[in-house]
Design a protein around this motif. Structure first.
Motif: not given
Length: 346
Positions: A73, A75, A96, A113, A115, A118, A120-122, A140, A142
């Motif tokens: 992802s 950011q 990360e 990033v 991860s 989803l 764990s990304l959160s 964000n 993805i």
């Protein structure tokens, strides 16, 4: 490697030719490299050590960003200008966060990033990134399909014959590796981390730095290299690559045309990254360019190569701060600080 106070570096044609070869074949033996470049093995080894120790070029192992165990992802971070230094320090230290680019105002920073999923990304966004004092906004995006990654970018200082010889060596190396039916596990983690620090590390060197038995280090090294989990890449200080400017285009294109667009853009030697993303823009293109004045021409080239593409935003990087775990100095040299990325092993 160099400290972050490294002075400006100029690379010779021979330096750039060696780096170019190592981009195609990062682990090639000095003997084989000498035959391709018509040089002496000791000369090449010495030249590489000088490049590496100065921080002008380095070889690392990058996690395979197309591996289904990794969710990629991007950011965009906006922060309080008074706390910019603090925000950068906190983000760079996060395992990360693979890469950090300084953009300037709105957004101030761009993060790459990785991860597991989803969920764990959160957690990364909510419990780590958003809690950094000074961050005021996070956008964000993805990656739904990474079509081209930065490790495929080349200086292109080799002849067709030299390039073919390098590719033949890589193919032979891959075919020589033993096939394993078992996935990588925690036993191989020290070898993976050693390769991230030095992508050319031999089994003997890994044995010395990890404490593994030499035979075990050799077996694990072959298993890791054959797994496809890592991509060994040769990086260099961008300023001396003749392409010191990084520009990103956030575009919109019919989803059915993304694969075709990526293929067309891959023929432009300036292209580093093409990825489908979520959001209002659904395709991101990253190029390394020779000057700011080339940005408009490059955008025209994108539109010419990809019929129907609509550019929604263009972002120019002021400088890279972290690349694939390596913290960079103000001139773009790699320093001694490496933040080991998150590894998702079975």
């Amino acid at each position: 490697m160099a400290s972050n106070g490294q002075s400006k570096t100029e690379l010779s044609d021979q330096d750039l030719e060696l780096i170019s070869l190592l981009q195609w074949a990062p682990r090639i033996t000095w003997g084989e490299a000498a035959e391709i470049l018509d040089a002496h093995p000791t000369t090449l080894a010495g030249r590489w050590e000088k490049l590496r120790s100065s921080g002008a070029a380095w070889i690392t192992a990058q996690v395979n960003l197309n591996d289904p165990r990794n969710l990629l992802s991007f950011q965009e971070i906006s922060c309080d200008a008074q706390q910019w230094d603090h925000v950068v320090k906190e983000l760079v230290a996060m395992p990360e966060v693979l890469s950090v680019e300084a953009f300037g105002r709105e957004p101030d920073l761009g993060l790459t990033v990785v991860s597991r999923d989803l969920q764990s990304l959160s957690r990364i966004i909510e419990e780590k990134i958003s809690r950094v004092q000074g961050i005021v906004k996070i956008h964000n995006m993805i990656s739904t399909k990474l079509h081209r990654a930065g490790d495929k970018w080349r200086l292109d200082r080799l002849s067709d014959e030299q390039r073919a010889a390098a590719q033949a060596w890589v193919k032979a190396e891959q075919e020589s590796l033993p096939v394993s039916s078992t996935p990588l596990g925690e036993d191989q983690r020290p070898v993976i981390e050693a390769l991230m620090l030095d992508g050319r590390a031999s089994a003997a060197e890994i044995a010395r730095t990890t404490g593994l038995h030499p035979a075990t280090a050799r077996r694990y090294l072959h298993k890791v290299l054959a797994s496809g989990m890592l991509s060994i890449r040769c990086d260099l200080i961008q300023r001396v690559s003749a392409s010191p400017i990084t520009a990103q285009w956030f575009t919109r294109l019919d989803a059915n045309l993304h694969e075709t667009a990526a293929e067309a853009l891959s023929h432009d030697p300036r292209t580093r990254v093409v990825t489908s993303i979520t959001g209002r823009a659904n395709l991101m293109v990253v190029m390394w360019l020779g000057s700011v004045g080339e940005i408009l021409e490059a955008e025209r080239a994108i539109q010419s190569a990809v019929s129907g593409i609509e550019t929604q935003e263009t972002v120019v990087s002021l400088r890279p701060i972290k690349r694939m775990g390596w913290v960079l100095g103000t001139e773009g040299h790699v320093g001694k600080k490496f933040v080991s990325p998150e590894l998702h092993l079975s």
